[in-house]
Design a protein around this motif. Structure first.
Motif, mmCIF file in Angstrom:
data_model
loop_
_atom_site.group_PDB
_atom_site.id
_atom_site.type_symbol
_atom_site.label_atom_id
_atom_site.label_comp_id
_atom_site.label_asym_id
_atom_site.label_seq_id
_atom_site.Cartn_x
_atom_site.Cartn_y
_atom_site.Cartn_z
ATOM 1 N N TYR A 70 0.159 6.006 -3.421
ATOM 2 C CA TYR A 70 -0.882 6.431 -2.488
ATOM 3 C C TYR A 70 -0.847 7.939 -2.337
ATOM 4 N N CYS A 85 -4.462 7.302 4.636
ATOM 5 C CA CYS A 85 -3.657 6.919 3.486
ATOM 6 C C CYS A 85 -4.566 6.217 2.467
ATOM 7 N N TYR A 86 -4.608 6.770 1.266
ATOM 8 C CA TYR A 86 -5.424 6.172 0.202
ATOM 9 C C TYR A 86 -4.488 5.575 -0.835
ATOM 10 N N HIS A 87 -4.515 4.250 -0.976
ATOM 11 C CA HIS A 87 -3.553 3.599 -1.874
ATOM 12 C C HIS A 87 -4.279 2.981 -3.071
ATOM 13 N N HIS A 88 -3.513 2.308 -3.907
ATOM 14 C CA HIS A 88 -4.012 1.962 -5.254
ATOM 15 C C HIS A 88 -4.675 0.588 -5.380
ATOM 16 N N ILE A 148 0.835 -1.206 0.000
ATOM 17 C CA ILE A 148 0.000 0.000 0.000
ATOM 18 C C ILE A 148 0.866 1.252 0.000
#
Ligand code: ADP
Ligand code: MG
Length: 324
Positions: free
Chosen positions: A226, A233-236, A222
Motif C-alpha cells: 500500500y 491508505c491505498y492498498h493493492h 490491506i
C-alpha cells in the motif's frame, strides 16, 4: 537451509516474495526441484514481465485468440467463472487498473479519475472469449489485460503439494509469501503453527497463531502492499466497479481450506463482501473457513472445524460467529 528440531528449512525469493519450504529430511535436491517447479509456473503465469503465456494473451488483446497450455487455460477458465459470480469483487481482467496504480511496484500517487474511468471500460470479464477445444483465450478489446496475481500463488502452492505427495513426502510446509500450504503435521504435534501478522505491526508481531494439519492458510491484507497519501491508505486489492482500492471495515481476511487456490479465491471474494455477508455466505461452504481482522480490532472466525486459533495480541477481541 537451517535445521531446528528435525525441521529443514529452505528459502528462496521467487515471484517477488520470500519463499519458505520446510521438510523433515535434509533433502536439498528435493527443495531445488520444488523451487524449479515454482519458477516454471511463475514463468508461464506472470504479468510482471514482457513474456509469459498470460502476457501472450494480453499482447494479442483486440487482435486474435491465443492458445495456451492446458494448465494455464484451466486456471484462466476458473478465474473467468469466479469473476462472473454475482457481487464478485474478484475480476481477473483488472490488469489495466493494476498497471495504472502500480501499488507494490513504486506506485505512490492517485491516478486522475478520468484515467481510471477510461481503464474501467477495459475490465469487463464478459469480454473474454474462451475456446476449450483450442485452449485459446481472446480479449475482445485492445488494451484489456488478464491479471492472475490474486490466485497464482494459491495455484502454485497446490501444485507444490501434489509434487511433494508424489515424491512420498508426508509432512511439509510451503509458504509462498502469504500463501501457506501444508502436508500432515510436524511429528508429535497436532499441526503446523501459522502466524497471523498484526496489521501494520512490526515484522515479528502476531495477532495470533493458526494451527492446521494438511490444510492451506491464505491471508490477504490491506497492510501488505500500500501507499499513504493525504492521510488515506491505498492498498493493492482494487475494485473494478469504482476503479479504486476497496475500502471497508476489513484489515485482512484469512481463509483455511484444503486447496490454496480456493483460499486465494475466497480471500478476495470475502474481502469484497465484508464481514456480515461473508459469514452468511460461508454457512453454505463448510470446507471454507475464514478469520476476519477488522479496523475496530475484532478477530472474527466464521467457524473453526479445520483449525485452532490462539489469540496473542490482546488489543484484539476474539469473536466467533455465534449463529454458525
Ligand atoms: P498478495 O498475496 O500478493 O498480497 P492477493 O492474493 O491479495 O495478493 O492479490 C492481490 C493481487 O491480485 C494484486 O496485486 C493484483 O495483481 C490482483 N488484484 C487486485 N485486485 C483484484 C481484484 N479485484 N480481482 C482480482 N485480482 C485482483
Ligand atoms: Mg490471493
Amino acid at each position: 537451509m537451517s535445521a531446528d528440531e528435525g525441521v529443514y528449512a529452505y528459502s528462496a525469493v521467487l515471484m517477488g516474495s520470500p519463499i519458505l519450504l520446510k521438510l523433515f529430511d535434509d533433502n536439498a535436491s528435493l527443495a531445488a526441484q520444488v523451487f524449479r517447479l515454482i519458477r516454471h509456473y511463475e514463468n508461464i503465469l506472470t504479468v510482471n514481465r514482457a513474456q509469459s503465456e498470460v502476457m501472450a494473451v494480453n499482447h494479442a488483446a483486440g487482435k486474435e485468440a491465443i492458445s495456451v497450455s492446458r494448465e494455464v487455460f484451466e486456471l484462466i477458465q476458473c478465474a473467468h467463472q469466479v469473476s462472473l459470480l454475482p457481487e464478485s469483487l474478484f475480476n481477473f481482467t483488472i490488469g489495466p487498473l493494476v498497471k495504472r496504480w502500480k501499488i507494490g511496484f513504486q506506485g505512490n500517487s492517485v491516478p486522475p479519475r478520468s484515467e481510471l474511468e477510461q481503464r474501467m471500460t477495459l475490465t469487463d470479464p464478459r469480454q473474454v472469449e474462451l475456446d476449450p477445444d483450442r485452449l485459446s483465450v481472446f480479449l475482445r478489446q485492445p488494451g484489456m489485460e488478464i491479471d492472475l496475481g490474486a490466485i497464482a500463488k494459491g495455484y502454485i502452492a497446490d501444485r507444490v503439494r501434489s509434487f511433494l505427495r508424489q515424491q512420498g513426502v508426508e509432512r511439509a510446509l510451503i509458504n509462498l509469501g502469504g500463501n501457506v500450504q501444508t502436508l500432515g503435521a510436524p511429528p508429535q504435534t497436532r499441526g503446523w503453527s501459522v502466524g497471523l501478522k498484526t496489521p501494520f505491526g512490526n515484522a515479528e508481531e502476531l495477532t495470533g497463531v493458526i494451527e492446521v494439519a494438511g490444510k492451506s492458510v491464505v491471508t490477504s491484507g490491506i497492510y501488505e502492499r500500500y501507499f499513504e497519501r493525504d492521510g488515506r491508505c491505498y492498498h493493492h486489492i482494487l475494485d473494478a466497479r469504482s476503479g479504486y482500492p476497496l475500502d471497508n471495515e476489513l484489515l485482512s481476511v484469512t481463509v483455511i481450506s484444503d486447496r490454496s487456490l480456493d483460499g486465494d479465491i475466497y480471500t478476495t471474494l470475502l474481502y469484497g463482501l465484508g464481514v456480515e455477508k461473508s459469514l452468511l455466505a460461508l454457512r453454505d461452504t463448510p470446507h471454507i473457513e475464514a478469520i476476519f481482522l477488522t479496523r475496530d480490532h475484532e478477530v472474527i472466525c466464521s467457524s473453526s472445524r479445520q483449525f485452532r486459533f490462539r489469540l496473542h495480541d490482546h488489543r484484539y477481541r476474539l469473536v466467533t460467529d455465534s449463529t454458525a
